[in-house]
Design an enzyme around this catalytic site. Sequence first.
Site, PDB file in Angstrom:
ATOM      1  N   VAL A 150       0.860  -1.183   0.000  1.00  0.00           N
ATOM      2  CA  VAL A 150       0.000   0.000   0.000  1.00  0.00           C
ATOM      3  C   VAL A 150       0.897   1.233   0.000  1.00  0.00           C
ATOM      4  O   VAL A 150       2.055   1.161   0.386  1.00  0.00           O
ATOM      5  CB  VAL A 150      -0.954   0.037   1.218  1.00  0.00           C
ATOM      6  CG1 VAL A 150      -1.996  -1.064   1.132  1.00  0.00           C
ATOM      7  CG2 VAL A 150      -0.175  -0.070   2.522  1.00  0.00           C
ATOM      8  N   SER A 151       0.333   2.351  -0.442  1.00  0.00           N
ATOM      9  CA  SER A 151       1.149   3.560  -0.592  1.00  0.00           C
ATOM     10  C   SER A 151       1.326   4.329   0.708  1.00  0.00           C
ATOM     11  O   SER A 151       2.347   4.983   0.924  1.00  0.00           O
ATOM     12  CB  SER A 151       0.531   4.486  -1.648  1.00  0.00           C
ATOM     13  OG  SER A 151       0.508   3.845  -2.898  1.00  0.00           O
ATOM     14  N   THR A 152       0.333   4.274   1.593  1.00  0.00           N
ATOM     15  CA  THR A 152       0.399   5.033   2.843  1.00  0.00           C
ATOM     16  C   THR A 152      -0.118   4.198   4.005  1.00  0.00           C
ATOM     17  O   THR A 152      -0.802   3.181   3.813  1.00  0.00           O
ATOM     18  CB  THR A 152      -0.454   6.316   2.766  1.00  0.00           C
ATOM     19  OG1 THR A 152      -1.849   5.943   2.730  1.00  0.00           O
ATOM     20  CG2 THR A 152      -0.121   7.136   1.526  1.00  0.00           C
ATOM     21  N   GLN A 200      -3.881   3.417   4.284  1.00  0.00           N
ATOM     22  CA  GLN A 200      -4.483   2.317   3.539  1.00  0.00           C
ATOM     23  C   GLN A 200      -4.247   1.006   4.290  1.00  0.00           C
ATOM     24  O   GLN A 200      -3.352   0.910   5.125  1.00  0.00           O
ATOM     25  CB  GLN A 200      -3.871   2.237   2.132  1.00  0.00           C
ATOM     26  CG  GLN A 200      -4.171   3.463   1.287  1.00  0.00           C
ATOM     27  CD  GLN A 200      -3.440   3.417  -0.037  1.00  0.00           C
ATOM     28  OE1 GLN A 200      -2.231   3.222  -0.089  1.00  0.00           O
ATOM     29  NE2 GLN A 200      -4.179   3.594  -1.116  1.00  0.00           N
TER      30      GLN A 200
END
Length: 201
Positions: A8-10, A13
Amino acid sequence: MVVAYLRVSTNKQHLENQQEEIKKFAAHRGLDIDKWYHDVVSGKVHSNDRKLGDLLESLQEGDCLIVTEVSRLSRTLIDIMNIINTCIQRKIVLHSTKEGYTFENNLNSKILGFAFGLVAEIERNLISIRTREALAVRKAEGKKLGRPYGSCPQLNVLIQNKEKIIELMDNSVPYKKIAKKYKVSICTVNRFVKQHINESK
């Protein structure tokens, strides 16, 4: 060995949805997940600078890698293509659960890999053309090209730790481990050594 990779990017999430989907896929295929790897990082970061890089190095012929989507591997098609080709050449089976792709060392996978590669090459050429056109416009407008000296954050991290890095190099620590320790790319380490160590000797 069967390995699952989640990204996930962050931190906002969640990985649970990816994990549940892979569990269902593995159960349907009669596969047992031996290891789980996850990254909380942008897919634009090169795979070598994420846990994915170490994961790919650890896989052996006959191992299986499962992701929910090929975009979990990277946000750039070129990087995705390199990973797919690496898996096919090393006879590592790569499953993408949502898209239903299975990349392995057979003709169908090689054809699909070729199609991905063709698109990646077109994308690479388009990026190159757009970059040259943008630079030409800036030059015509009289703007200075290139990054201002000292404006590279990754390089500055290495410069600030120059003495420690020299000590690591004297102890034969590989560039890859130095890059991982200071969270920079290997290219940045090579550039640092060339510009700030070799030239000063």
